[in-house]
Design a protein around this motif. Structure first.
Motif, PDB file in Angstrom:
ATOM      1  N   CYS A 126       0.854  -1.182   0.000  1.00  0.00           N
ATOM      2  CA  CYS A 126       0.000   0.000   0.000  1.00  0.00           C
ATOM      3  C   CYS A 126       0.892   1.234   0.000  1.00  0.00           C
ATOM      4  O   CYS A 126       1.767   1.378   0.856  1.00  0.00           O
ATOM      5  N   TYR A 127       0.680   2.100  -0.989  1.00  0.00           N
ATOM      6  CA  TYR A 127       1.507   3.300  -1.135  1.00  0.00           C
ATOM      7  C   TYR A 127       0.714   4.552  -0.765  1.00  0.00           C
ATOM      8  O   TYR A 127      -0.490   4.642  -1.022  1.00  0.00           O
ATOM      9  N   THR A 128       1.418   5.510  -0.189  1.00  0.00           N
ATOM     10  CA  THR A 128       0.823   6.792   0.169  1.00  0.00           C
ATOM     11  C   THR A 128       1.596   7.907  -0.519  1.00  0.00           C
ATOM     12  O   THR A 128       2.833   7.922  -0.487  1.00  0.00           O
ATOM     13  N   GLY A 129       0.862   8.830  -1.133  1.00  0.00           N
ATOM     14  CA  GLY A 129       1.473  10.017  -1.714  1.00  0.00           C
ATOM     15  C   GLY A 129       1.483  11.129  -0.682  1.00  0.00           C
ATOM     16  O   GLY A 129       0.471  11.377  -0.014  1.00  0.00           O
ATOM     17  N   ILE A 130       2.624  11.791  -0.515  1.00  0.00           N
ATOM     18  CA  ILE A 130       2.791  12.822   0.512  1.00  0.00           C
ATOM     19  C   ILE A 130       3.213  14.135  -0.142  1.00  0.00           C
ATOM     20  O   ILE A 130       4.098  14.154  -1.003  1.00  0.00           O
ATOM     21  N   THR A 131       2.600  15.235   0.272  1.00  0.00           N
ATOM     22  CA  THR A 131       2.992  16.541  -0.239  1.00  0.00           C
ATOM     23  C   THR A 131       4.254  17.032   0.462  1.00  0.00           C
ATOM     24  O   THR A 131       4.729  16.418   1.422  1.00  0.00           O
ATOM     25  N   ASN A 132       4.770  18.150  -0.002  1.00  0.00           N
ATOM     26  CA  ASN A 132       5.958  18.727   0.630  1.00  0.00           C
ATOM     27  C   ASN A 132       5.703  19.139   2.072  1.00  0.00           C
ATOM     28  O   ASN A 132       6.637  19.296   2.872  1.00  0.00           O
ATOM     29  N   HIS A 133       4.425  19.337   2.405  1.00  0.00           N
ATOM     30  CA  HIS A 133       4.070  19.711   3.777  1.00  0.00           C
ATOM     31  C   HIS A 133       3.704  18.485   4.601  1.00  0.00           C
ATOM     32  O   HIS A 133       3.101  18.611   5.671  1.00  0.00           O
ATOM     33  N   ASP A 134       4.061  17.310   4.070  1.00  0.00           N
ATOM     34  CA  ASP A 134       3.860  16.036   4.770  1.00  0.00           C
ATOM     35  C   ASP A 134       2.384  15.701   4.964  1.00  0.00           C
ATOM     36  O   ASP A 134       1.998  15.052   5.939  1.00  0.00           O
ATOM     37  N   HIS A 135       1.548  16.141   4.016  1.00  0.00           N
ATOM     38  CA  HIS A 135       0.129  15.818   4.064  1.00  0.00           C
ATOM     39  C   HIS A 135      -0.152  14.643   3.131  1.00  0.00           C
ATOM     40  O   HIS A 135       0.172  14.713   1.937  1.00  0.00           O
ATOM     41  N   PRO A 136      -0.750  13.555   3.617  1.00  0.00           N
ATOM     42  CA  PRO A 136      -1.128  12.456   2.724  1.00  0.00           C
ATOM     43  C   PRO A 136      -2.161  12.945   1.707  1.00  0.00           C
ATOM     44  O   PRO A 136      -3.158  13.578   2.073  1.00  0.00           O
ATOM     45  N   CYS A 137      -1.914  12.685   0.434  1.00  0.00           N
ATOM     46  CA  CYS A 137      -2.825  13.165  -0.604  1.00  0.00           C
ATOM     47  C   CYS A 137      -3.339  12.046  -1.506  1.00  0.00           C
ATOM     48  O   CYS A 137      -4.246  12.273  -2.311  1.00  0.00           O
ATOM     49  N   PHE A 138      -2.786  10.834  -1.374  1.00  0.00           N
ATOM     50  CA  PHE A 138      -3.182   9.759  -2.280  1.00  0.00           C
ATOM     51  C   PHE A 138      -2.827   8.415  -1.661  1.00  0.00           C
ATOM     52  O   PHE A 138      -1.870   8.301  -0.886  1.00  0.00           O
ATOM     53  N   ARG A 139      -3.631   7.383  -2.015  1.00  0.00           N
ATOM     54  CA  ARG A 139      -3.335   6.034  -1.534  1.00  0.00           C
ATOM     55  C   ARG A 139      -3.758   5.011  -2.584  1.00  0.00           C
ATOM     56  O   ARG A 139      -4.763   5.168  -3.261  1.00  0.00           O
ATOM     57  N   MET A 140      -2.969   3.957  -2.717  1.00  0.00           N
ATOM     58  CA  MET A 140      -3.302   2.869  -3.631  1.00  0.00           C
ATOM     59  C   MET A 140      -2.528   1.621  -3.235  1.00  0.00           C
ATOM     60  O   MET A 140      -1.469   1.701  -2.634  1.00  0.00           O
ATOM     61  N   TRP A 141      -3.093   0.472  -3.573  1.00  0.00           N
ATOM     62  CA  TRP A 141      -2.414  -0.806  -3.374  1.00  0.00           C
ATOM     63  C   TRP A 141      -1.883  -1.302  -4.706  1.00  0.00           C
ATOM     64  O   TRP A 141      -2.526  -1.164  -5.750  1.00  0.00           O
ATOM     65  N   PHE A 142      -0.693  -1.895  -4.662  1.00  0.00           N
ATOM     66  CA  PHE A 142      -0.087  -2.539  -5.826  1.00  0.00           C
ATOM     67  C   PHE A 142       0.244  -3.966  -5.390  1.00  0.00           C
ATOM     68  O   PHE A 142       1.255  -4.209  -4.735  1.00  0.00           O
ATOM     69  N   MET A 143      -0.631  -4.911  -5.740  1.00  0.00           N
ATOM     70  CA  MET A 143      -0.525  -6.276  -5.226  1.00  0.00           C
ATOM     71  C   MET A 143       0.000  -7.224  -6.305  1.00  0.00           C
ATOM     72  O   MET A 143      -0.427  -7.159  -7.453  1.00  0.00           O
ATOM     73  N   LYS A 144       0.906  -8.116  -5.895  1.00  0.00           N
ATOM     74  CA  LYS A 144       1.543  -9.042  -6.837  1.00  0.00           C
ATOM     75  C   LYS A 144       1.099 -10.480  -6.579  1.00  0.00           C
ATOM     76  O   LYS A 144       0.373 -10.768  -5.626  1.00  0.00           O
ATOM     77  N   SER A 145       1.549 -11.385  -7.441  1.00  0.00           N
ATOM     78  CA  SER A 145       1.100 -12.782  -7.376  1.00  0.00           C
ATOM     79  C   SER A 145       1.458 -13.458  -6.055  1.00  0.00           C
ATOM     80  O   SER A 145       0.783 -14.399  -5.639  1.00  0.00           O
ATOM     81  N   SER A 146       2.497 -12.980  -5.388  1.00  0.00           N
ATOM     82  CA  SER A 146       2.869 -13.565  -4.096  1.00  0.00           C
ATOM     83  C   SER A 146       1.780 -13.339  -3.047  1.00  0.00           C
ATOM     84  O   SER A 146       1.787 -13.974  -1.988  1.00  0.00           O
ATOM     85  N   GLN A 147       0.841 -12.435  -3.355  1.00  0.00           N
ATOM     86  CA  GLN A 147      -0.255 -12.136  -2.432  1.00  0.00           C
ATOM     87  C   GLN A 147      -1.567 -12.795  -2.858  1.00  0.00           C
ATOM     88  O   GLN A 147      -2.626 -12.476  -2.300  1.00  0.00           O
ATOM     89  N   ASN A 148      -1.516 -13.715  -3.825  1.00  0.00           N
ATOM     90  CA  ASN A 148      -2.746 -14.326  -4.341  1.00  0.00           C
ATOM     91  C   ASN A 148      -3.623 -14.913  -3.240  1.00  0.00           C
ATOM     92  O   ASN A 148      -4.849 -14.758  -3.262  1.00  0.00           O
ATOM     93  N   GLU A 149      -3.017 -15.586  -2.287  1.00  0.00           N
ATOM     94  CA  GLU A 149      -3.803 -16.229  -1.233  1.00  0.00           C
ATOM     95  C   GLU A 149      -4.522 -15.200  -0.370  1.00  0.00           C
ATOM     96  O   GLU A 149      -5.713 -15.339  -0.070  1.00  0.00           O
ATOM     97  N   LYS A 150      -3.797 -14.147   0.018  1.00  0.00           N
ATOM     98  CA  LYS A 150      -4.418 -13.100   0.827  1.00  0.00           C
ATOM     99  C   LYS A 150      -5.502 -12.369   0.042  1.00  0.00           C
ATOM    100  O   LYS A 150      -6.555 -12.016   0.608  1.00  0.00           O
ATOM    101  N   ILE A 151      -5.246 -12.127  -1.225  1.00  0.00           N
ATOM    102  CA  ILE A 151      -6.241 -11.455  -2.071  1.00  0.00           C
ATOM    103  C   ILE A 151      -7.509 -12.291  -2.154  1.00  0.00           C
ATOM    104  O   ILE A 151      -8.626 -11.782  -2.026  1.00  0.00           O
ATOM    105  N   LYS A 152      -7.333 -13.592  -2.360  1.00  0.00           N
ATOM    106  CA  LYS A 152      -8.474 -14.499  -2.462  1.00  0.00           C
ATOM    107  C   LYS A 152      -9.231 -14.566  -1.147  1.00  0.00           C
ATOM    108  O   LYS A 152     -10.475 -14.543  -1.121  1.00  0.00           O
TER     109      LYS A 152
END
Length: 241
Positions: free
Chosen positions: A93-119
């Motif tokens: 899970c990634y978070t985008g941070i502004t120069n003022h350290d404010h979270p502005c965005f979030r997204m998950w980037f999941m790979k095949s090693s996580q197939n079981e957890k995803i399922k």
């Protein structure tokens, strides 16, 4: 497959619902319940081939990207959206941070090693990933920072980061009515490839994948090819319990 014990999963959901009640999110609970009683949703499956050259799209403000921290929870006016997802601790899970350290965005980037957890968590909502595939999910832009191309910047940056790790294809599913996010993914180099139909009937969900049809394709082209200003929002508008 080592599924989490049903009782443990039940207790986790109860704790989430209690947290929402304590923080005044009764409407969120009601909306999530209604969705599970009776709803239908159609999403377009999108695919980006990382073997093709692509540019990293620049955002209108400087954004630093790092892994999500527990302290980031609910700092983007998201009303605890994705809290159930977060509790699963599925990488990455990634978070985008502004120069003022404010979270502005979030997204998950999941790979095949996580197939079981995803399922275990999503059930049949996504296809099983091959070793060279990844999936983007849980996209959310802080309302205060929408319209600044942060979504496209983060997606292309993260895709480029994982390109060297043997990831050749990245997929995502976007509700057909979420035009801003469809535009954001198209701007990021994603192309349509499949349709997903999801139905809830009295707390039972069915998921069906279908080939693209003419009506969906025409609507997609019409809605995403227009040179109109749009504000990216979260992918599905779904509250993950």
């Amino acid at each position: 497959m080592n599924k989490k014990l049903p009782y443990a999963r039940f207790l986790e959901k109860v704790s989430i619902i209690w947290l929402l009640l304590k923080t005044g999110q009764l409407k969120t609970i009601i909306a999530a319940t209604i969705t599970r009683i009776y709803s239908s949703r159609t999403s377009i499956g999108l695919l980006k081939n990382l073997n093709e050259d692509f540019d990293i799209i620049e955002s209108k403000i400087q954004v630093n990207i790092r892994l999500f921290k527990d302290a980031d929870l609910n700092l983007m006016n998201e009303k605890f959206r994705h809290i159930g997802f977060i509790k699963q601790k599925i990488p990455d899970c990634y978070t985008g941070i502004t120069n003022h350290d404010h979270p502005c965005f979030r997204m998950w980037f999941m790979k095949s090693s996580q197939n079981e957890k995803i399922k275990n968590y999503f059930g049949d909502l996504f296809p099983t990933l091959n070793s060279d595939e990844a999936i983007i999910e849980g996209v959310f832009t802080n309302p205060e920072y929408r319209g600044l191309k942060i979504m496209s910047h983060t997606i292309t940056t993260i895709c480029n980061k994982h390109k060297s790790e043997g990831i050749d294809k990245v997929i995502a599913f976007v509700n057909i009515n979420n035009i801003p996010s469809l535009k954001g993914f198209r701007r990021s180099g994603f192309n349509h490839y499949i349709i997903r139909k999801e139905k809830w009937r009295f707390f039972k969900r069915t998921v069906v994948f279908e080939p693209l049809n003419k009506n969906i394709l025409e609507a997609y082209e019409q809605n995403t090819s227009k040179n109109l200003f749009s504000i990216p929002i979260d992918l599905e508008g779904v509250f993950y319990l």
